[in-house]
Scaffold this active site. Structure first.
Site, PDB file in Angstrom:
ATOM      1  N   LYS A   1     -15.031  18.678  59.897  1.00 37.74           N
ATOM      2  CA  LYS A   1     -15.108  17.257  60.181  1.00 37.74           C
ATOM      3  C   LYS A   1     -14.363  16.875  61.093  1.00 37.74           C
ATOM      4  O   LYS A   1     -12.939  17.228  60.910  1.00 37.74           O
ATOM      5  CB  LYS A   1     -15.248  16.510  58.926  1.00 37.74           C
ATOM      6  N   GLU A   2     -14.562  15.941  62.006  1.00 31.89           N
ATOM      7  CA  GLU A   2     -13.765  15.287  62.711  1.00 31.89           C
ATOM      8  C   GLU A   2     -13.666  13.894  62.967  1.00 31.89           C
ATOM      9  O   GLU A   2     -14.948  13.422  62.714  1.00 31.89           O
ATOM     10  CB  GLU A   2     -13.763  15.894  64.393  1.00 31.89           C
TER      11      GLU A   2
ATOM     12  N   LYS B   1     -10.110   9.128  74.656  1.00 35.37           N
ATOM     13  CA  LYS B   1     -10.482   9.273  73.249  1.00 35.37           C
ATOM     14  C   LYS B   1      -9.765  10.473  72.770  1.00 35.37           C
ATOM     15  O   LYS B   1      -9.955  11.501  73.354  1.00 35.37           O
ATOM     16  CB  LYS B   1     -12.194   9.574  73.299  1.00 35.37           C
TER      17      LYS B   1
END
Length: 162
Positions: free
Chosen positions: A70-71, A83
């Site tokens: 998961k990021e 970003k």
């Protein structure tokens, strides 16, 4: 142990077009569609594409290493077109890393020209320092190249219609 890898690729489209892809959730959809040999699925876990958004990336079967991670989007600067995304669960964190961050910076070069600078920063515990060899700029370089090809195809299609 701290490390940093960088890659930069010229894009022959305005910076705003590149940012519309990399600065939004579209990049997850793009990666899922264009990199099927690497990623099986990219899922939105929470958020709307802003800071705090969490994505789960599941690797294609047969890819060595973790099956998913998961990021979280930790920084989005629309003005500077930067970003930052950090792995928050699974993936490199299971191999002794305390930080694994990818930064995309879209740099305006001219009216119809820009560059995408991708940076990977990582920190790994000293006892797991050998795992630093797992870090490669190649996946983000491949994403950048696929995006460049995508923009070129779209540009050519637009010009053909005119």
């Amino acid at each position: 142990m701290f490390g940093k890898l960088e890659h930069e690729l010229e894009m022959h489209v305005p910076a705003s077009e590149v940012w519309d892809l990399f600065g939004t959730l579209r990049i997850g959809q793009f990666v899922e569609q264009e990199m099927t040999e690497l990623f099986q699925k990219v899922e939105l876990i929470e958020g709307d594409g802003g800071v705090g958004t969490v994505l789960k990336l599941t690797f294609a079967p047969g890819i060595p290493g973790p099956t998913s991670y998961k990021e979280k989007f930790t920084k989005i600067d629309n003005e500077k077109r930067i970003k930052e995304v950090e792995v928050v669960e699974g993936g490199y964190l299971e191999h002794g890393f305390t930080l694994y961050r990818v930064t995309f910076h879209v740099i305006e070069k001219g009216e119809d020209s820009s560059a995408l600078k991708s940076t990977i920063e990582y920190e790994v515990k000293e006892e797991d320092a050998a795992n630093a060899s797992l870090v490669s700029i190649e996946p983000v370089a491949n994403i950048a190249q696929l995006a460049k090809n995508y923009f070129s195809r779209n540009k050519a299609a637009k010009e053909a219609k005119q």
